[in-house]
Design an enzyme around this catalytic site. Structure first.
Site, PDB file in Angstrom:
ATOM      1  N   ASP A 285       0.878  -1.162   0.000  1.00 42.04           N
ATOM      2  CA  ASP A 285       0.000   0.000   0.000  1.00 42.04           C
ATOM      3  C   ASP A 285       0.924   1.224   0.000  1.00 42.04           C
ATOM      4  OD1 ASP A 285      -3.228   0.606   1.549  1.00 42.04           O
ATOM      5  OD2 ASP A 285      -2.098   1.732   0.056  1.00 42.04           O
TER       6      ASP A 285
HETATM    7  C1  GLC Z   1      -4.234   4.269  -0.423  1.00 43.61           C
HETATM    8  C2  GLC Z   1      -5.146   3.130  -0.037  1.00 43.61           C
HETATM    9  C3  GLC Z   1      -5.191   2.026  -1.047  1.00 43.61           C
HETATM   10  C4  GLC Z   1      -5.045   2.626  -2.434  1.00 43.61           C
HETATM   11  C5  GLC Z   1      -3.632   3.164  -2.535  1.00 43.61           C
HETATM   12  C6  GLC Z   1      -3.371   3.845  -3.891  1.00 43.61           C
HETATM   13  O1  GLC Z   1      -3.512   4.683   0.691  1.00 43.61           O
HETATM   14  O2  GLC Z   1      -4.937   2.547   1.231  1.00 43.61           O
HETATM   15  O3  GLC Z   1      -6.427   1.325  -0.867  1.00 43.61           O
HETATM   16  O4  GLC Z   1      -5.259   1.643  -3.419  1.00 43.61           O
HETATM   17  O5  GLC Z   1      -3.324   4.063  -1.486  1.00 43.61           O
HETATM   18  O6  GLC Z   1      -4.171   4.960  -4.017  1.00 43.61           O
END
Ligand code: GLC
Length: 741
Positions: A285
């Site tokens: 993430d």
């Molecule tokens: C965010 C979220 C995740 C998302 C990623 C890219 O922090 O936790 O669900 O896909 O970053 O945007």
């Protein structure tokens, strides 16, 4: 020695460049390419950078120019948030034509519930119990996104949660592992198809794992669940999505057993890669690799890279620890080239499978983008999805539907005319301006003259005498008062935890004033979570829970309010009676003293100030008709572990309108080697029943349905007493005893 540079690479020898041979098997192309790559270029494939809007903390963003140079230098394998056929083509051109090996990039984006045509939030969609519609919704989202150069979405989110304080409850699958598993698989299939055409995109199972168990619903908070709960409650939806063929999995931010998911060998290596045999690739993430430092698990960025890769994690979204330290770690022998190759090979596999080496610009076709985006067909699907997501929680005296054209309506509520409040944080590439508001929808259906409108409260939910008086005045000649209450969709999503997920006081004040008019009041609730409705429950005749429905909000709500569509949705999350009752969920445990143990009503598991039950239970939802359940029968009251059990139920539509009913089957394992919930959903059927029609349904249960997992993730089927329940929600059920020999 062959000198390879870019896609116009000429070699000085007649060597066959296998990785550029579209006819060669993918695994040969991967291994040929790996042989040609430097360790820096391999680290590049594990490096994902943000190329557009920020969906995480903008830690020292290098700026586009530098990123494009890093791309030329083979140090970037994918971007997120670069949108559009034109934009992605420009970036892809640099990757393919200006880098040494010409490896194409992947373009990822959060297509959570639609790209340009925005569908109901996933939690709302889940309430439709319509897996086919859910799959279709994802397919439309994929078709639009893929026409805009996107070949990878960070969805479906498969996090079970019981906490409406958590802003991301809107993004998932509700509180049940069985249904959440089916829904996650349907979403993967809708997004990916067979990943062999230009209209489907890679899915990403997130957030692995147990992010939905954040303590007190506070975003990014501590998570601490047992392995028994991990295996029985939280893992099944991720597993179902992986088994459905999801190409990728995303590490979650949280820890499990004190180790951050990004560096958690038990989760990543032991479960996902080894026990489940996941063949795709993992992406972190946003900066979750480097955030192992904040957790107190990694000493510094180099240690963070080491711990993530050693656990089996692979691609690094935005923390840049892999590109910065992997070559060094390999040089120091702390990570082997074989470990790196295993991860990079999986990424390259999908780049070949998507056809990006042979046609790098296939997803970046401006003509297809214009043709595909926001079509009437896409909006029709969004409207179908939205109306089948609206849960009718209350409808005293059948105030709804409003079928007579002569009835005058008052529509009260600031949000009812506010386009931007009909969307949550994950609006994709949609624009609020596209939204059909509740006011627009009713106007489209009934004509402007049939509706008196007043705001009734401010954008923040507060009110004042002027707003209330104007609202009461607008209701003076109305037959029915519709009031859109709730909280803005902007308060739904990541980093939107609320300690008080309630109806704002100003709106309660407004409802009290409107109740005094003596006219029937209907609450149309819009929110990205189940709010505490206890304070409004007795102020209104009807409650239609509309969640956050996206582009077609108003048309869908008008379809339900006017009876053009008979609501069929059932909530997939319990509605708590009070904040203090959170977490409350249907598949709870019995405790040692579940019922009154003496006539004085002492010594049992309860609150002194509220009931144990939620205000509205999992699986609950009303219709404009009524249903009767009868004749629950089992093929046998005693079965062996290898037997199948056939369960029959008769369901009648005892009302005056045709409808659809979600018939739910639950079990209870009364005594087992670890305690089991008082109910567990194990089957359901959504059936259509004409007014007066009766149907006999049958379900088949096997040993697998009666099993559970032990703390090591081994399935257990234990002889003993069970109960079988069937009904239209998790509370009002018929039951039969069953013995498993
Ligand atoms: C965010 C979220 C995740 C998302 C990623 C890219 O922090 O936790 O669900 O896909 O970053 O945007």
């Amino acid at each position: 020695m062959a000198i390879i540079s870019g896609s116009f690479a000429q070699t000085k020898t007649t060597e066959k460049i296998v990785y550029k041979d579209a006819k060669a098997p993918i695994d040969q192309r991967v291994s040929d390419l790996l042989k040609r790559m430097t360790i820096e270029e391999k680290a590049g494939q594990l490096n994902q950078l943000n190329g557009g809007l920020f969906t995480g903390p903008a830690a020292k963003d290098a700026g586009q120019k530098t990123k494009m140079q890093q791309l030329r230098d083979g140090k970037v394998g994918s971007f997120l948030n670069v949108l559009g056929a034109k934009e992605t083509k420009a970036v892809q051109k640099i990757a393919v034509e200006e880098s040494r090996l010409g490896i194409p990039v992947l373009f990822g984006f959060d297509v959570i519930h639609g790209y340009r045509t925005i569908f109901p939030i996933p939690l709302a969609e889940a309430c439709s119990w319509d897996l086919k519609q859910a799959e279709k919704n994802s397919a439309v989202a994929a078709k639009e996104a893929s026409s805009a150069g996107i070949n990878w979405t960070f969805a479906p989110m498969c996090d079970i949660t019981n906490d409406p304080r958590w802003g991301r409850i809107m993004e998932g699958i509700g509180e049940d592992p069985y249904y959440g598993s089916l829904l996650s698989a349907a979403r993967v299939k809708g997004l990916q198809g067979n990943l062999n055409d230009v209209e489907h995109i890679m899915a990403c199972v997130k957030h692995f794992a147990v992010y939905g168990a954040v303590e007190a619903g506070r975003e990014y908070n501590q998570v601490d669940v047992s392995r028994v709960m991990l295996w029985n409650k939280y893992l099944p939806p991720y597993k179902a999505a992986v088994d459905a063929g999801a190409a990728t999995v995303m590490n979650s931010f949280n820890v499990f057993e004190g180790v951050p998911a990004s560096g958690n060998k038990y989760l990543v290596h032991d479960i996902l890669l080894k026990k489940w045999g996941f063949k795709g690739f993992l992406v972190s993430d946003w900066s979750s690799f480097s955030e192992q430092i904040n957790h107190g698990y990694a000493a510094d960025r180099k240690d963070a890279a080491l711990k993530a890769i050693q656990a089996g994690s692979m691609m690094d979204m935005e923390s840049k620890v892999v590109i910065d330290f992997l070559p060094q770690l390999v040089k120091e022998g702390k990570i082997t080239v074989a470990q790196v190759d295993k991860a990079v090979a999986r990424i390259l596999y999908y780049k070949f499978k998507l056809g990006l080496f042979d046609n790098p610009y296939k997803f970046s076709d401006e003509e297809r983008e214009n043709k595909t985006m926001f079509t009437d067909a896409n909006r029709t699907e969004a409207r179908n999805a939205a109306k089948s997501s609206i849960v009718l929680l209350k409808n005293t005296n059948n105030v709804l539907p409003i079928t007579s054209p002569t009835k005058r309506l008052a529509l009260i509520g600031y949000y009812a005319k506010s386009k931007e409040d009909m969307f949550d944080f994950w609006i994709g590439n949609g624009t609020a301006n596209d939204a059909v508001t509740i006011y627009d929808g009713l106007k489209n259906k009934l004509g402007e003259s049939a509706i008196n409108y007043a705001a009734g409260y401010n954008a923040d939910g507060t009110t004042n005498d002027d707003l209330i008086n104007a609202a009461v005045k607008s209701a003076y000649d109305a037959d029915v008062i519709l009031v859109n209450v709730g909280i803005s969709g902007k308060m739904a999503g990541e980093d939107r935890a609320l300690a008080n997920p309630v109806i704002p006081d100003g709106q309660i004040q407004l409802l009290k004033a409107l109740q005094k008019t003596g006219k029937p009041v209907v609450a149309l609730v819009t929110a990205g979570r189940p709010l505490i409705l206890t304070k409004i429950n007795d102020l209104v005749s009807s409650i239609a829970y509309c969640w956050i429905l996206g582009t077609e909000t108003g048309n869908a709500i008008a379809d339900v309010v006017t009876g053009a569509y008979n609501p069929s949705a059932k909530t997939v999350v319990s509605f708590p009676y009070a904040v203090g009752q959170i977490p409350v969920y249907y598949n709870h445990f019995n405790t040692n003293r579940p019922d009154p143990t003496d006539d004085a009503g002492n010594w049992f598991s309860r609150y002194r100030d509220i009931p144990n039950d939620p205000l509205y239970p999992f699986g609950f939802g009303l219709s404009y008709t009524t249903y009767k359940y009868s004749d629950l029968t089992l093929s046998s009251n005693t079965i062996a572990k290898t037997d199948k059990l056939n369960v029959k139920i008769t369901v009648s539509n005892t009302g005056k309108v045709d409808g659809e009913e979600v018939v739910q089957l639950y079990i209870r394992d009364i005594t087992a080697s670890i305690i089991r919930p008082v109910k567990e959903l194990k089957a359901f059927q959504k059936i259509a029943l004409k007014a007066g029609e009766t149907k006999e349904l049958s379900f088949t249960l096997t040993g697998k349905d009666l099993s559970f997992f032990d703390a090591d993730g081994n399935a257990k089927l234990e002889a003993g007493a069970f109960k079988i329940f069937v009904g239209g929600n998790s509370k009002d059920v018929l039951e039969k005893d069953l013995t498993l020999k």
